[in-house]
Design an enzyme around this catalytic site. Structure first.
Site, PDB file in Angstrom:
ATOM      1  CE  LYS B  81      40.582  52.038  12.563  1.00 45.86           C
ATOM      2  NZ  LYS B  81      40.964  51.290  11.356  1.00 45.86           N
ATOM      3  NE  ARG B 165      36.066  46.580 -10.921  1.00 43.26           N
ATOM      4  CZ  ARG B 165      35.640  45.435 -11.453  1.00 43.26           C
ATOM      5  NH1 ARG B 165      36.492  44.579 -11.996  1.00 43.26           N
ATOM      6  NH2 ARG B 165      34.362  45.147 -11.433  1.00 43.26           N
TER       7      ARG B 165
END
Lengths: 222, 294
Positions: B81, B165
């Protein structure tokens, strides 16, 4: 994409609509291979469990992480089934990690499904920053060069007895055939060029015909 | 001619990870455990997100020595990262030879306005996103892989579910909208037009999309896969649990057989304590990593 506009020739195109090609779906570039199979006109079978291969006329083992696919294929008992599939003369195409799975000798580790008389070296070109694509001459796939995509790719260090070398890159072996078994170090499923899949399915068609004609021969003599 | 680091090569690398689990590790021993459990890659970092929350202060790229020792310990790909916008950290990671860079909100952002121009690197990038616009902005900047942000280090899957979603719902909106409405959708989503056209054509994101941020159990992984994720990142969920190896193996199997409840049930048995969880509703904005770098 530049691929779309190109004509790769039609010499390998045939009617593959009677073929069912299994794609080993444990991990990796599964959907890409299934798309290629579908675009060639054959039916692709998504195989995540043993016991389903008998329906298939050919098997593709996709690229992914060979340690992961190897571990899962051992865990779920694919080794015997895939060996039997190969012994029955049905064709198998292993790409990248798939080639590592099929090798009898893997440098620095145990083989996984040792059915091809080859030695492979994992990550032979280096790490991801060394990954590349290049145009290769592969006569078995026709006159047009083939765009080969190498991703943390292995190299076939040795193609022993019975193994035909079909392509090299800078003298390293990257595509071989041993009777019904094909192994590539690169990823034919990541381009729009279908010739590798057509070549593979051509072998599946020949096998299907030879089985049908020997069955008919038996019936005639009975 | 040989082309290194083309977008096809970077995106292809992520495609090889599909259906797999990428695990956060902080030392070579953990990396070997992850590899033997069947991880497709490891993410090398100084502290897992739960510890970053606990320790506070500025979270930065890990020590190159630690990253290198992890690269030497395993043969699977090693990711690392860097801070959002910190292209110098990214240059260092590329120079070390890590296989993938995560420009991550888990670390303290270095730039509050701009992300890294990821096209300039031959090493591929993964970035977090909470909706379609964010995902496509990152892809426009050159990201070759997307993951949901979720809420890292909480052991609470609710935010990852929300983000996946939303992405799926917005993809459906793009697919079904008449062409004349597309530009307004771009404006509404904050999404670049060219990438929206690609999503409309493909019916999915143009790059691989993993779930991340709060996944702690095999059932969490199976849930995210059933919602349409291409694979799973587990941060604190493994090495903050009672039995990391067993849990890691279980999450790998549940990710593969996500649609088979019998398998998920079998691997979920007797795993011991999961990581302690945090109620996301109780976090203040200062503690919400997901709102960094949008």
């Amino acid at each position: 994409m530049k691929d779309n506009a190109r004509d790769y020739g039609k010499t390998l195109e045939r009617d593959f609509s009677g073929l069912k090609i299994a794609v080993l779906a444990l991990q990796g570039a599964v959907s890409e291979h299934m798309d290629c199979v579908g675009r060639c006109g054959a039916r692709a079978l998504h195989v995540r469990r043993p016991g389903l291969l008998h329906e298939a006329d050919g098997l593709i083992i996709p690229g992914g992480e060979s340690t992961t696919i190897g571990r899962l294929s051992r865990l779920f008992g694919f080794r015997e089934e895939i060996s039997a599939f190969a012994a029955a003369g049905k064709p198998i195409l292993g790409t990248c990690a798939g080639a590592i799975l099929l090798a009898q000798r893997v440098e620095g580790q145990d083989p996984i499904i040792p059915i091809m008389n080859i030695t492979v070296q994992r990550n032979a070109f280096g790490r991801q920053r060394e990954s590349f694509e290049t145009e290769l001459d592969i006569p078995a796939l026709g006159a047009e060069p083939f765009c080969a995509v190498f991703i943390r790719a292995p190299l076939i260090k040795e193609a022993a007895e019975g193994v035909e070398v079909l392509a090299t890159y800078n003298t390293g072996i990257i595509f071989v055939r041993e009777k019904n078994l094909l192994a590539t170090a690169f990823h034919p499923e990541l381009t729009d060029d279908l010739r590798m899949h057509q070549y593979f399915m051509g072998i599946a068609l020949e096998h299907q015909h030879s089985v049908t004609s020997s069955l008919n021969g038996h019936q005639a003599s009975a | 001619m040989v082309d290194r680091g083309t977008f096809r090569v970077k995106k292809g690398m992520a495609e090889m990870q599909k259906g797999g689990v990428i695990m956060d590790v902080t030392n070579p021993e953990h990396a070997r455990i992850a590899e033997s459990a069947g991880a497709v890659a490891v993410m090398a970092l100084e502290r897992v997100p739960a510890d970053i929350r606990a320790v506070g202060g500025v979270a930065r790229m890990a020590d190159p020595e630690m990253i290198t020792s992890i690269m030497e310990a395993v043969t699977i790909p090693v990711m690392a990262k860097c801070r959002i916008g910190h292209f110098s950290e990214a240059q260092v990671l590329q120079s070390l030879g890590v296989d993938y860079i995560d420009e991550s909100e888990v670390l303290t952002p270095a730039d509050e306005s701009y992300h890294i121009n990821k096209h300039q690197f031959t090493v591929p990038f993964v970035c977090g996103a909470r909706d379609l616009g964010e995902a496509l902005r990152r892809i426009g900047e050159g990201a070759a892989m997307i993951r949901t942000k979720g809420e890292p280090g909480t052991g609470n899957v609710v935010e990852a579910v929300r983000h996946l979603r939303v992405v799926m719902e917005q993809i459906r909106a793009v697919q079904h909208a008449p062409e004349e409405e597309l530009m307004s959708l771009c404006k509404q989503f904050g999404a670049p037009y060219a990438q929206v056209l690609e999503v409309r054509k493909l019916g999915k994101l143009p790059v691989v999309n993993f779930a991340a941020g709060g996944i702690a159990t095999p059932a969490d992984a199976a849930l995210m896969m059933q919602l349409g994720a291409d694979g799973i990142f587990v941060g604190s969920g493994i090495f903050k649990s009672a039995d990391p190896l067993k849990r890691a193996k279980a999450i790998v199997e549940a990710t593969l057989h996500y649609d088979d409840p019998d398998v998920v049930a079998r691997v979920s048995r007797g795993l011991g304590e999961a990581m302690p969880g945090i109620d996301v509703a109780l976090l203040t904005d200062a503690d919400r990593m997901q709102i960094r770098g949008v």
